[in-house]
Structures are given as structure tokens and as C-alpha cells.
Enzyme design. Structure first.
Site, PDB file in Angstrom:
ATOM      1  N   GLU A  84       0.825  -1.210   0.000  1.00 51.82           N
ATOM      2  CA  GLU A  84       0.000   0.000   0.000  1.00 51.82           C
ATOM      3  C   GLU A  84       0.860   1.261   0.000  1.00 51.82           C
ATOM      4  O   GLU A  84       0.543   2.242  -0.682  1.00 51.82           O
ATOM      5  CB  GLU A  84      -0.920  -0.004   1.232  1.00 51.82           C
ATOM      6  CG  GLU A  84      -1.931  -1.135   1.257  1.00 51.82           C
ATOM      7  CD  GLU A  84      -1.380  -2.446   1.787  1.00 51.82           C
ATOM      8  OE1 GLU A  84      -2.162  -3.395   1.948  1.00 51.82           O
ATOM      9  OE2 GLU A  84      -0.150  -2.527   2.043  1.00 51.82           O
ATOM     10  N   ALA A 195       7.330 -35.565 -13.983  1.00 48.01           N
ATOM     11  CA  ALA A 195       7.436 -35.554 -15.439  1.00 48.01           C
ATOM     12  C   ALA A 195       7.331 -36.992 -15.927  1.00 48.01           C
ATOM     13  O   ALA A 195       7.950 -37.891 -15.351  1.00 48.01           O
ATOM     14  CB  ALA A 195       8.760 -34.936 -15.881  1.00 48.01           C
ATOM     15  N   TRP A 211      16.953 -37.222 -19.581  1.00 43.54           N
ATOM     16  CA  TRP A 211      15.899 -36.345 -19.078  1.00 43.54           C
ATOM     17  C   TRP A 211      14.605 -36.675 -19.779  1.00 43.54           C
ATOM     18  O   TRP A 211      14.612 -36.883 -20.995  1.00 43.54           O
ATOM     19  CB  TRP A 211      16.249 -34.877 -19.319  1.00 43.54           C
ATOM     20  CG  TRP A 211      17.434 -34.396 -18.548  1.00 43.54           C
ATOM     21  CD1 TRP A 211      18.704 -34.226 -19.004  1.00 43.54           C
ATOM     22  CD2 TRP A 211      17.451 -33.994 -17.169  1.00 43.54           C
ATOM     23  NE1 TRP A 211      19.523 -33.750 -18.014  1.00 43.54           N
ATOM     24  CE2 TRP A 211      18.766 -33.591 -16.876  1.00 43.54           C
ATOM     25  CE3 TRP A 211      16.497 -33.938 -16.175  1.00 43.54           C
ATOM     26  CZ2 TRP A 211      19.145 -33.136 -15.615  1.00 43.54           C
ATOM     27  CZ3 TRP A 211      16.876 -33.489 -14.932  1.00 43.54           C
ATOM     28  CH2 TRP A 211      18.171 -33.086 -14.667  1.00 43.54           C
ATOM     29  N   LEU A 245      18.449 -30.756  -5.948  1.00 44.13           N
ATOM     30  CA  LEU A 245      17.217 -30.095  -5.519  1.00 44.13           C
ATOM     31  C   LEU A 245      17.418 -28.623  -5.182  1.00 44.13           C
ATOM     32  O   LEU A 245      16.835 -28.091  -4.245  1.00 44.13           O
ATOM     33  CB  LEU A 245      16.596 -30.812  -4.311  1.00 44.13           C
ATOM     34  CG  LEU A 245      16.206 -32.286  -4.509  1.00 44.13           C
ATOM     35  CD1 LEU A 245      15.568 -32.832  -3.244  1.00 44.13           C
ATOM     36  CD2 LEU A 245      15.271 -32.451  -5.699  1.00 44.13           C
ATOM     37  N   GLU A 329       8.674 -34.025  -5.014  1.00 37.61           N
ATOM     38  CA  GLU A 329       9.300 -34.480  -6.258  1.00 37.61           C
ATOM     39  C   GLU A 329       9.736 -35.936  -6.107  1.00 37.61           C
ATOM     40  O   GLU A 329      10.812 -36.334  -6.541  1.00 37.61           O
ATOM     41  CB  GLU A 329      10.500 -33.601  -6.611  1.00 37.61           C
ATOM     42  CG  GLU A 329      10.134 -32.171  -6.970  1.00 37.61           C
ATOM     43  CD  GLU A 329      11.275 -31.448  -7.656  1.00 37.61           C
ATOM     44  OE1 GLU A 329      11.808 -31.989  -8.654  1.00 37.61           O
ATOM     45  OE2 GLU A 329      11.631 -30.353  -7.202  1.00 37.61           O
ATOM     46  N   GLY A 331       9.159 -40.338  -6.005  1.00 39.08           N
ATOM     47  CA  GLY A 331       8.758 -41.413  -6.897  1.00 39.08           C
ATOM     48  C   GLY A 331       7.335 -41.869  -6.625  1.00 39.08           C
ATOM     49  O   GLY A 331       6.640 -41.355  -5.736  1.00 39.08           O
ATOM     50  N   ALA A 335       4.622 -40.968  -3.598  1.00 39.66           N
ATOM     51  CA  ALA A 335       3.527 -40.131  -4.109  1.00 39.66           C
ATOM     52  C   ALA A 335       2.178 -40.750  -3.776  1.00 39.66           C
ATOM     53  O   ALA A 335       1.239 -40.059  -3.357  1.00 39.66           O
ATOM     54  CB  ALA A 335       3.674 -39.933  -5.612  1.00 39.66           C
TER      55      ALA A 335
END
Length: 596
Positions: A84, A195, A211, A245, A329, A331, A335
Site C-alpha cells: 500500500e 514428469a 531427461w 534439488l 518431487e 517417486g 507419491a
């Protein structure tokens, strides 16, 4: 691209002028312009995510009566110039009669009315607020202050309602999702990121995974890490990938690295044991591989044991440590366990246009015990975006928690259960800036003036700035002297702590030789200065007379109370000593002892 608002386009607001303001009002639904400005405030609030964590994300947009933006700003970190104030300074005289748009009600922390005062003194006539503050002890304070000062206040969802307003309110909820989760639950806001190939594999059958996604996707992952308080992986990931990481964004906030492993079957040498850039915490089953725990401790790795290692207990623990957001992140096995525990809120899935095949190749989520497609978990608010050759699919796995949970008042509670005491508890805990007694923390945003080696008074932005810099004061080394100046100049106490602690790990030779003997005295002098020059803080401290003060950090066994009360709680002790001084009590024997 905004990671919270991948479909949000606020550029129309930035180019708004008087004629477009009239056209906008004539060709859109009710409150469309108000909604757009609030979305703009939420969007710029998101700019602070990852600069310094954790802290709420505040944005302010000031619109002149003509409809043009006169000024805007966002809060960099707790204790820095409020959004502000920045917006008012940018708008100047154009504030007179203007409307201020805030994505969230300002947090009137520790008697600091700067944000409210800036808008009032700037001549703002109307304030539009995207959401009430999610923390109970702060909620409604700023709204009442604005109205007391004669400003017209409109709150989205209460004073203003429409489809556009609903969408704008949603943007405000998303930008502070971690803080809302903290207010309504006992776990941090958790994001699962992975991914995979087009056929749903996160690695080849051999385990090789570098990758899967493109460089563009990996850069986006670095940004995700930089916006998180911590990144968590399982033991398999450490053994297979040996990750670092790190955020790799050229400085700034680096998330803590967490390894969750039941067996503690980890390699003796790993990138995560390199503590030069950022710390690593290993959480494991109580009693696992004691000798290996000692090895990790010798490398500076913190080990936290749990009686029963499971994702929910781990997340509740890190909630208590003050973490707002966690990036998973891991496996597929971990997860699946995290999803089954109900602690994953959002998913980021990068899908690469590749096919690897393999009957035994791992998938991103392991066994969930589902046997029919009707049992599948559906994401909501799903977004799709192309990132290089990959497709990013994101969405919420569970709804945002209720921002204002239905908590009965004290009177109602006592009526239901007369055994509940309506009086002040005998122990007062404090830790983070958002706590009711957060001003007691050495991280609170209260500048102090302390004499330097020459007797000249120097301003420090917080007690923590002063404390961290004093590690290097008086050392006859140019690098140590530069550390003092660097710490003094950084914008927030979190950054001061990060720099001071990092340099202490990397260059222990730069730490003054008497530091262990004088650090309590350094902290005490700084605290005494702070509570002497701010009357409202002094009153808050004196109001706790008769209560034991405990710095509720579960991991700091020196300044904090520790997880199970095993900490020395020196910060609480110093505050009680100060309180005794201020109350005119000279006998140190009357000071309560805690954590012995």
C-alpha cells in the site's frame, strides 16, 4: 507465466484509460472493472512468491477516478515496505479520491498500522478487498480501521457479488493458498510435481530418468522450487538420481531439502549432504541406523525421527515448523502414500512427447488400492499449457479449505464444555510473524538502533539482522566485513538469517572467536532495544506477566523450545528476563525456567 494463474491475462488493466473505463463499464457485467483490478492486485502479489519465504502475498493497485491505474506495488517480504505504501508513493497526488484494490485484507501485525495509514493519509476514498485475512486474530482489523477512518470498503463476495467477482475472489484465494491452508488445517500446502512420458513412465525399466522433460520444463521446475519452503523426495530418488534439488535461479530463496526414508538406507556420499548452499533434513523411523544418523549429523544434516513414519505426521511436523508450502518431487511409491494420506493439494504433471515402454518401468503414482475407474481421483480447475515440446497439466486434487472455518466463540465453547478455562493460558507460545505474539520473535519487522564499534548508532532492520551480522563483527578479514554490510543491507530478516547461517557453515573461520560466549548477550541487547523503543511491543510483553514465554520452534534446541520441550528456549528466557526488568523486578531468581 504465472504458476498460480496460467490463464490469467491482466494486461488489459495496465492500459486502461478514461475512455476505455467508460467502455469497459458499458460492455461488461456488474463490477467487471472492480473484478479486473482485484485480479491485477492478485497477479502482482504473486511476484513476491519465492523471493523470501515464508510470508503472505500482498498486492495493491490504486485506480484514479478516471479509471486509469495511478500506482501499484507488492510486498517483497515481511517487514519490508508494504504494498500500500509503494502504491501511494507511486500515485502521488492522484491518490486523492481514488480507489485502492487489495487482494487481501492487510495484516495489522504487532500494532503496525502502516498499510492502513498510508491509504488514509494518501486521500483514498474507497477500498476494495479481495478476501478477509485468513488468520483469526488479524481478520477484520484492517476493515474496521478503514471504516472508522471514513473510507468506503467493499469486500468481494459480501458487498460485491457477480460472476466476475467470483472469479476475482478465486484468484485472491489461489495467490495465498499456502497461508489459507495453514489457517484452516494442520498441514502445509503441498504440490506433487512429476514428469512422465506419453505412455505414463517416469523412468525406463533400468531406472534411468534423465531427461524425460525438456529444458524449458526443467526451468519451470526450478521456479516451482524457488516458490516453495521445502522440496521433499524419498530414499529411492536419492539412491537412483543423486539430486541436488536446488532452485538454480541465481540467488534468493532456496527451499529446504527433505528426504523421507523409513529404513535410512541412503548412500554415505550424496549431493544432498552438501550443505554449502542450503540445508537438508532427513525424516525417518525412530531408531533407524543410529550409526548412519551420526554420520549425517557430522555432515550437518538434521535427522528427525518419527514413531510411525507417514506423510501426514511429517507434514503436521513441518506445519509446526512454520512451513507454508511443500513441493513433492518423489517417486511413485511415496507419491501414492502422500495422496492416500490426503495431504496433496495440487498436481503439476509434465507430459513429454516420448514413448519408452517397459512392463516394469515405474509410473508417477504407485498403488492406491483402486480397482474401478469410477474410483479415480478427479482434478479440478484444470489448466493445460504447452512448455517447449511438453504439455503441462495442473489442477487441484482437493478443494481449497474453508478460509473461515466455523469456530465457536469462547462464550459458546464454555457453554458447551464448562471445563474449558476462559482465562489466559499459563504458557504463551510464539514463533512466526503471523502468530498472535509473533512480535516477540527476533524476526519481527521492527528496526532497531544499536551502537557500532565506534559508538555511533546504526539502524538495523530487525533484531535478526543485528544478530546475524554480529557473528562477523571485529574479524580482521575483508570478507567478514563485507558479510556484515551485506547482512545489514538485505531487505528481510529471512534473508539476513540465510546469509549469516550459510556463511557460518561455509566459512567457520570468519566467525568471531568469542561468538558462542557472547551470542546470548548480543540477542539480549537487541531485544531490549526493540522493546524499549516500541511502546505497543512493550505493552504486549508486560501483558504476559505471570505466563511462561516459549519460542515454539521445534527444530531450534538453543533459542527454541524444541519439538518435545527438550529445547533450552533461550529466546523465551531472555524475554521473561526483560519483562521482569520492565516490571521493576530485579531478582533473576523469579524468572521461570523452561526447557531444562
Amino acid at each position: 507465466m504465472s504458476l498460480l494463474f496460467p490463464t490469467l491475462n491482466s494486461s488489459i488493466i495496465c492500459k486502461c484509460n478514461a475512455s476505455s473505463f467508460i467502455d469497459f463499464q458499458n460492455h461488461n457485467g456488474p463490477h467487471a472493472l472492480d473484478a479486473s483490478y482485484i485480479r491485477r492486485a492478485a497477479d502482482i502479489a504473486d511476484k513476491s512468491a519465492g523471493l523470501t519465504s515464508p510470508h503472505p502475498n500482498f498486492g495493491c493497485v490504486i485506480a484514479a477516478p478516471s479509471g486509469a491505474i495511478a500506482g501499484e506495488g507488492f510486498l517483497y517480504a515481511q517487514g519490508t515496505t508494504p504494498a500500500e505504501v509503494q502504491a501511494v508513493e507511486a500515485a502521488g497526488e492522484r491518490c486523492r479520491g481514488a480507489t485502492a484494490y487489495l487482494n487481501m485484507e492487510p495484516g495489522d501485525c504487532h500494532g503496525d498500522h502502516t498499510a492502513v495509514s498510508a491509504l488514509v493519509q494518501g486521500g483514498i476514498q474507497r477500498v476494495v478487498i479481495g478476501m478477509r485475512h485468513p488468520l483469526q486474530h488479524l481478520r477484520g482489523n484492517a476493515l474496521r480501521a478503514f471504516r472508522t477512518q471514513g473510507l468506503h470498503v467493499d469486500l468481494l463476495g459480501e458487498d460485491l457479488t457477480s460472476k466476475d467477482i467470483e472469479d476475482a475472489q478465486k484468484a485472491c484465494l489461489l495467490v495465498n493458498a499456502p497461508l489459507i491452508c495453514r489457517a484452516a488445517s494442520r498441514v502445509p500446502f503441498s504440490v506433487l510435481k512429476y514428469a512422465m512420458t506419453l505412455d505414463g513412465k517416469i523412468a525406463a525399466s533400468s531406472g534411468h530418468a534423465s531427461w524425460i522433460s525438456s529444458k524449458q520444463s526443467r526451468n519451470l521446475v526450478f521456479e516451482l522450487r524457488g516458490r516453495s519452503d521445502a522440496v521433499i523426495v524419498g530414499g529411492n530418488t536419492v539412491r537412483r538420481d543423486n539430486p541436488r534439488l536446488t532452485a538454480r535461479h541465481g540467488g534468493g530463496h532456496m527451499p529446504i531439502r527433505i528426504v523421507m526414508t523409513q529404513s535410512l538406507n541412503l548412500p554415505e556420499e550424496a549431493n544432498l549432504w552438501d550443505m554449502s548452499e542450503v540445508s537438508t533434513i532427513v525424516v525417518t523411523q525412530r531408531g533407524a541406523r543410529r550409526s548412519f544418523q551420526k554420520l549425517l549429523a557430522s555432515k550437518g544434516v538434521e535427522v528427525v525421527e518419527f514413531d510411525m513414519l507417514n506423510p501426514r505426521d511429517v507434514m503436521e511436523y513441518f506445519h509446526d515448523r512454520g512451513y507454508l508450502s511443500i513441493l513433492w518431487e518423489c517417486g511413485g511409491t511415496l507419491a501414492a502414500s502422500a495422496i492416500s494420506s490426503g495431504i496433496i493439494h495440487k498436481v503439476f504433471a509434465f507430459v513429454a512427447p516420448k514413448i519408452i515402454g517397459g512392463k516394469n518401468a515405474p509410473s508417477p503414482v504407485g498403488e492406491l488400492g483402486m480397482v474401478e475407474m469410477s474410483q479415480a481421483l478427479n482434478l479440478t480447475d484444470v489448466c493445460y499449457e504447452q512448455v517447449g515440446p511438453d504439455m503441462l497439466i495442473s489442477g487441484f486434487l482437493q478443494p481449497m479449505p474453508d478460509m473461515v472455518p466455523n469456530i465457536p466463540s469462547l462464550d459458546e465453547t464454555v457453554t458447551v464444555d464448562p471445563t474449558i478455562s476462559p482465562y489466559e493460558p499459563s504458557i504463551i507460545f510464539f514463533y512466526k510473524a503471523w502468530d498472535p505474539y509473533g512480535a516477540f520473535s527476533n524476526f519481527s519487522p521492527h528496526p532497531i538502533q544499536m551502537p557500532d564499534e565506534n559508538g555511533d548508532y546504526v539502524t538495523w532492520l530487525s533484531v535478526e539482522h543485528y544478530y546475524q551480522a554480529n557473528k562477523f563483527v571485529g574479524v580482521d578479514d575483508t570478507f567478514a566485513q563485507n558479510c556484515v554490510e551485506t547482512i545489514k543491507s538485505v531487505k528481510s530478516p529471512e534473508e539476513a538469517a540465510r546469509i549469516g547461517r550459510s556463511m557460518q557453515r561455509q566459512r567457520p573461520d570468519l566467525i568471531r572467536s568469542d561468538w558462542d560466549n557472547i551470542k546470548i548477550e548480543v540477542m539480549y541487547k537487541a531485544l531490549k532495544c526493540k522493546f524499549s523503543i516500541y511502546p505497543h511491543l512493550n505493552s504486549m510483553l508486560l501483558s504476559t506477566a505471570g505466563s511462561v514465554l516459549v519460542e515454539a520452534s521445534p527444530h531450534d534446541l538453543f533459542w527454541g523450545g524444541g519439538r518435545d520441550g527438550e529445547g533450552l528456549n533461550h529466546l523465551g528466557r531472555l524475554l521473561m528476563k526483560l519483562r521482569s526488568e520492565f516490571l521493576g523486578e530485579t531478582s533473576s531468581s523469579d524468572t521461570p525456567t523452561v526447557g531444562l
